[in-house]
Scaffold this motif. Structure first.
Motif, PDB file in Angstrom:
ATOM      1  N   LYS A  98      -0.181  -3.568  -6.750  1.00 58.95           N
ATOM      2  CA  LYS A  98      -0.296  -5.019  -6.797  1.00 58.95           C
ATOM      3  C   LYS A  98       0.947  -5.666  -7.404  1.00 58.95           C
ATOM      4  O   LYS A  98       1.351  -6.763  -7.001  1.00 58.95           O
ATOM      5  CB  LYS A  98      -1.529  -5.407  -7.608  1.00 58.95           C
ATOM      6  CG  LYS A  98      -2.834  -4.836  -7.062  1.00 58.95           C
ATOM      7  CD  LYS A  98      -4.010  -5.147  -7.982  1.00 58.95           C
ATOM      8  CE  LYS A  98      -5.290  -4.498  -7.503  1.00 58.95           C
ATOM      9  NZ  LYS A  98      -6.440  -4.755  -8.410  1.00 58.95           N
ATOM     10  N   TYR A 147     -11.627   5.306   1.653  1.00 54.79           N
ATOM     11  CA  TYR A 147     -10.247   5.735   1.845  1.00 54.79           C
ATOM     12  C   TYR A 147     -10.010   7.148   1.329  1.00 54.79           C
ATOM     13  O   TYR A 147      -8.860   7.589   1.207  1.00 54.79           O
ATOM     14  CB  TYR A 147      -9.288   4.772   1.129  1.00 54.79           C
ATOM     15  CG  TYR A 147      -9.460   3.323   1.533  1.00 54.79           C
ATOM     16  CD1 TYR A 147      -9.315   2.928   2.851  1.00 54.79           C
ATOM     17  CD2 TYR A 147      -9.773   2.359   0.581  1.00 54.79           C
ATOM     18  CE1 TYR A 147      -9.479   1.600   3.225  1.00 54.79           C
ATOM     19  CE2 TYR A 147      -9.932   1.030   0.932  1.00 54.79           C
ATOM     20  CZ  TYR A 147      -9.785   0.650   2.260  1.00 54.79           C
ATOM     21  OH  TYR A 147      -9.953  -0.664   2.612  1.00 54.79           O
ATOM     22  N   ILE A 206       0.864  -1.175   0.000  1.00 51.12           N
ATOM     23  CA  ILE A 206       0.000   0.000   0.000  1.00 51.12           C
ATOM     24  C   ILE A 206       0.903   1.228   0.000  1.00 51.12           C
ATOM     25  O   ILE A 206       1.852   1.309   0.790  1.00 51.12           O
ATOM     26  CB  ILE A 206      -0.917   0.028   1.246  1.00 51.12           C
ATOM     27  CG1 ILE A 206      -1.943  -1.109   1.190  1.00 51.12           C
ATOM     28  CG2 ILE A 206      -1.623   1.379   1.369  1.00 51.12           C
ATOM     29  CD1 ILE A 206      -2.956  -0.999   0.065  1.00 51.12           C
ATOM     30  N   ILE A 214      -7.130   3.596  -4.585  1.00 53.79           N
ATOM     31  CA  ILE A 214      -8.323   3.194  -3.828  1.00 53.79           C
ATOM     32  C   ILE A 214      -8.857   4.325  -2.961  1.00 53.79           C
ATOM     33  O   ILE A 214      -9.935   4.199  -2.376  1.00 53.79           O
ATOM     34  CB  ILE A 214      -8.044   1.943  -2.963  1.00 53.79           C
ATOM     35  CG1 ILE A 214      -6.920   2.196  -1.961  1.00 53.79           C
ATOM     36  CG2 ILE A 214      -7.716   0.747  -3.852  1.00 53.79           C
ATOM     37  CD1 ILE A 214      -6.699   1.036  -0.985  1.00 53.79           C
ATOM     38  N   GLN A 233      -7.807  -4.091   5.663  1.00 51.66           N
ATOM     39  CA  GLN A 233      -8.846  -4.632   4.795  1.00 51.66           C
ATOM     40  C   GLN A 233      -8.312  -5.282   3.522  1.00 51.66           C
ATOM     41  O   GLN A 233      -8.961  -6.128   2.933  1.00 51.66           O
ATOM     42  CB  GLN A 233      -9.848  -3.526   4.458  1.00 51.66           C
ATOM     43  CG  GLN A 233     -10.633  -3.069   5.688  1.00 51.66           C
ATOM     44  CD  GLN A 233     -11.598  -1.939   5.383  1.00 51.66           C
ATOM     45  OE1 GLN A 233     -12.061  -1.784   4.270  1.00 51.66           O
ATOM     46  NE2 GLN A 233     -11.896  -1.123   6.400  1.00 51.66           N
ATOM     47  N   THR A 234      -7.107  -4.888   3.089  1.00 50.56           N
ATOM     48  CA  THR A 234      -6.519  -5.514   1.896  1.00 50.56           C
ATOM     49  C   THR A 234      -5.672  -6.730   2.239  1.00 50.56           C
ATOM     50  O   THR A 234      -5.418  -7.575   1.379  1.00 50.56           O
ATOM     51  CB  THR A 234      -5.629  -4.509   1.125  1.00 50.56           C
ATOM     52  OG1 THR A 234      -4.560  -4.068   1.983  1.00 50.56           O
ATOM     53  CG2 THR A 234      -6.435  -3.313   0.646  1.00 50.56           C
ATOM     54  N   GLU A 245      -3.687   0.443  -8.390  1.00 47.92           N
ATOM     55  CA  GLU A 245      -5.071   0.898  -8.297  1.00 47.92           C
ATOM     56  C   GLU A 245      -5.179   1.968  -7.213  1.00 47.92           C
ATOM     57  O   GLU A 245      -4.810   1.742  -6.062  1.00 47.92           O
ATOM     58  CB  GLU A 245      -5.997  -0.274  -7.951  1.00 47.92           C
ATOM     59  CG  GLU A 245      -7.448   0.125  -7.771  1.00 47.92           C
ATOM     60  CD  GLU A 245      -8.311  -1.009  -7.252  1.00 47.92           C
ATOM     61  OE1 GLU A 245      -9.520  -0.785  -7.028  1.00 47.92           O
ATOM     62  OE2 GLU A 245      -7.778  -2.133  -7.049  1.00 47.92           O
ATOM     63  N   TYR A 271      -2.542  -6.570   2.969  1.00 48.03           N
ATOM     64  CA  TYR A 271      -1.143  -6.301   2.629  1.00 48.03           C
ATOM     65  C   TYR A 271      -0.338  -6.079   3.904  1.00 48.03           C
ATOM     66  O   TYR A 271      -0.873  -5.566   4.895  1.00 48.03           O
ATOM     67  CB  TYR A 271      -1.031  -5.069   1.733  1.00 48.03           C
ATOM     68  CG  TYR A 271      -1.459  -5.288   0.295  1.00 48.03           C
ATOM     69  CD1 TYR A 271      -2.162  -6.431  -0.091  1.00 48.03           C
ATOM     70  CD2 TYR A 271      -1.164  -4.350  -0.678  1.00 48.03           C
ATOM     71  CE1 TYR A 271      -2.539  -6.625  -1.407  1.00 48.03           C
ATOM     72  CE2 TYR A 271      -1.541  -4.534  -2.011  1.00 48.03           C
ATOM     73  CZ  TYR A 271      -2.235  -5.676  -2.362  1.00 48.03           C
ATOM     74  OH  TYR A 271      -2.613  -5.875  -3.665  1.00 48.03           O
ATOM     75  N   ALA A 312      -6.726   0.602   5.322  1.00 51.65           N
ATOM     76  CA  ALA A 312      -6.417   0.013   4.015  1.00 51.65           C
ATOM     77  C   ALA A 312      -5.567  -1.236   4.166  1.00 51.65           C
ATOM     78  O   ALA A 312      -5.795  -2.256   3.497  1.00 51.65           O
ATOM     79  CB  ALA A 312      -5.711   1.034   3.131  1.00 51.65           C
ATOM     80  N   LYS A 359      -3.044   0.980  -4.132  1.00 45.34           N
ATOM     81  CA  LYS A 359      -2.747  -0.441  -3.986  1.00 45.34           C
ATOM     82  C   LYS A 359      -1.807  -0.832  -5.128  1.00 45.34           C
ATOM     83  O   LYS A 359      -2.210  -0.878  -6.288  1.00 45.34           O
ATOM     84  CB  LYS A 359      -4.035  -1.267  -4.051  1.00 45.34           C
ATOM     85  CG  LYS A 359      -3.834  -2.759  -3.751  1.00 45.34           C
ATOM     86  CD  LYS A 359      -5.081  -3.567  -4.082  1.00 45.34           C
ATOM     87  CE  LYS A 359      -6.252  -3.228  -3.202  1.00 45.34           C
ATOM     88  NZ  LYS A 359      -7.404  -4.141  -3.467  1.00 45.34           N
TER      89      LYS A 359
END
Length: 346
Positions: A164, A223, A149, A172, A273-274, A170, A276, A270, A162
């Motif tokens: 990836k 967010y 993140i 967010i 919830q992700t 992305e 990461y 973040a 994000k």
């Protein structure tokens, strides 16, 4: 290792690996910078010519003046970068330049210089998104790799991204009005601090009581962020003192506490919830003492936290070279000699 498909003169692919040297130029605002980076992580040269002194008297950056200053400095920073690294143009694997977002007249100076070098030495040109470059500053002298993140905080942008992979990012969350850097500069101007106000506000805040005044934290879903209300509340606070002397340290500390706490909460959510476990701080405001302190406190919850050293937080070309090395397409880099500059994120 990756292959850059197109150069300006030939379609023969050029292989970029850990021994490759990328020369990059950054001129999106008021710094003229050139760097040479090996393998995306090892900085061999990093030259920055700042215009802060020139723009101080105007209270902000004047685009036309900034572009002229870039023209004056560009050849000097390129020559100095070659000298520092002890290499010449033939040793460079690819040339990179920031193509946006930024001030168009300023961007054109750096991009055209990088394209000219790529033509002269028959090497690829890589256009780089300035925001992606700020994220890439975290790759310098580290072993960081996605996924993670990213909290990007700068004069014009506040985003949670994000990341990836090197080819997929992305956004967010982002500000719906003022960016963090804008809010800092506007409040700094409000209380009479000279340009650039953000760093000066941070310095005063370190001597104040962060709980002296309760300033509102915007209730924005997900967010996303909003700092315009905080700016207005700060204005009302200042006006409430009338002709009395302002407790500058406490006002700055209270403002900074509200901003940093808002960023901290959103980033922590973040991460949770992700799923990461890595977070990076990026952008010019990543140099802010309290924001760094709060984001690094996430280590207490088992997260790996990265932030660039101070000289790579503000605009520089080393981060541009790193982005050119690591990232692929999707608006991050443009492996296309015909790419043009842009003022805003596309």
């Amino acid at each position: 290792m990756k292959k850059i498909k197109n150069t300006l003169f030939t379609e023969k692919p050029v292989t970029i690996d850990n021994n490759s040297l990328i020369m990059a130029i950054e001129s999106s605002c008021d710094e003229t910078a050139c760097a040479i980076v090996k393998g995306g992580r090892e900085v061999l040269a990093n030259v920055v010519a700042s215009q802060i002194k020139i723009h101080e008297e105007y209270g902000g950056v004047i685009p036309e003046i900034a572009a002229r200053e870039h023209l004056e400095a560009i050849n000097l920073v390129i020559e100095e970068a070659f000298k520092q690294a002890g290499v010449n143009g033939h040793d460079i694997s690819a040339f990179a330049g920031t193509v946006g977002p930024g001030l168009v007249g300023c961007l054109l100076v750096g991009m055209n210089a990088a394209k000219t070098l790529s033509l002269a030495y028959d090497k690829p040109f890589i256009g780089v998104n300035h925001l992606c470059a700020h994220i890439s500053a975290n790759f310098i002298d580290t072993t960081l790799e996605p996924p993670f993140i990213a909290l990007l905080v700068s004069g014009g942008h506040t985003q949670i991204i994000k990341v990836k992979s090197f080819s997929e990012m992305e956004i967010i969350g982002e500000t719906i009005d003022d960016a963090v850097g804008e809010a800092y500069d506007k409040v700094a101007r409000l209380i009479g601090l000279p340009y650039p106000g953000g760093p000066k506000l941070d310095k005063l805040a370190q001597e104040g009581n962060p709980y002296a005044f309760k300033l509102p934290e915007a209730k924005v879903g997900g967010y996303d962020f909003s700092f315009s209300g905080l700016k207005t509340a700060s204005l009302r606070l200042v006006k409430s003192f009338g002709d009395k002397e302002l407790p500058l340290n406490d006002i700055c500390a209270s403002f900074q506490e509200c901003v940093s706490q808002t960023l901290y909460k959103k980033v922590k959510n973040a991460l949770s919830q992700t799923g990461y476990n890595q977070v990076v701080l990026a952008g010019g405001v990543a140099a802010n003492s309290e924001i760094r302190k709060k984001i690094f406190s996430l280590k207490e919850f088992g997260y790996d936290v990265y932030a660039p050293v101070m000289k790579y937080c503000t605009d520089n070309a080393a981060m541009v070279a790193s982005a050119a090395f690591f990232f692929d397409g999707k608006g991050s880099v443009f492996d296309n000699p015909n790419v043009e500059v842009f003022s805003r994120v596309k």
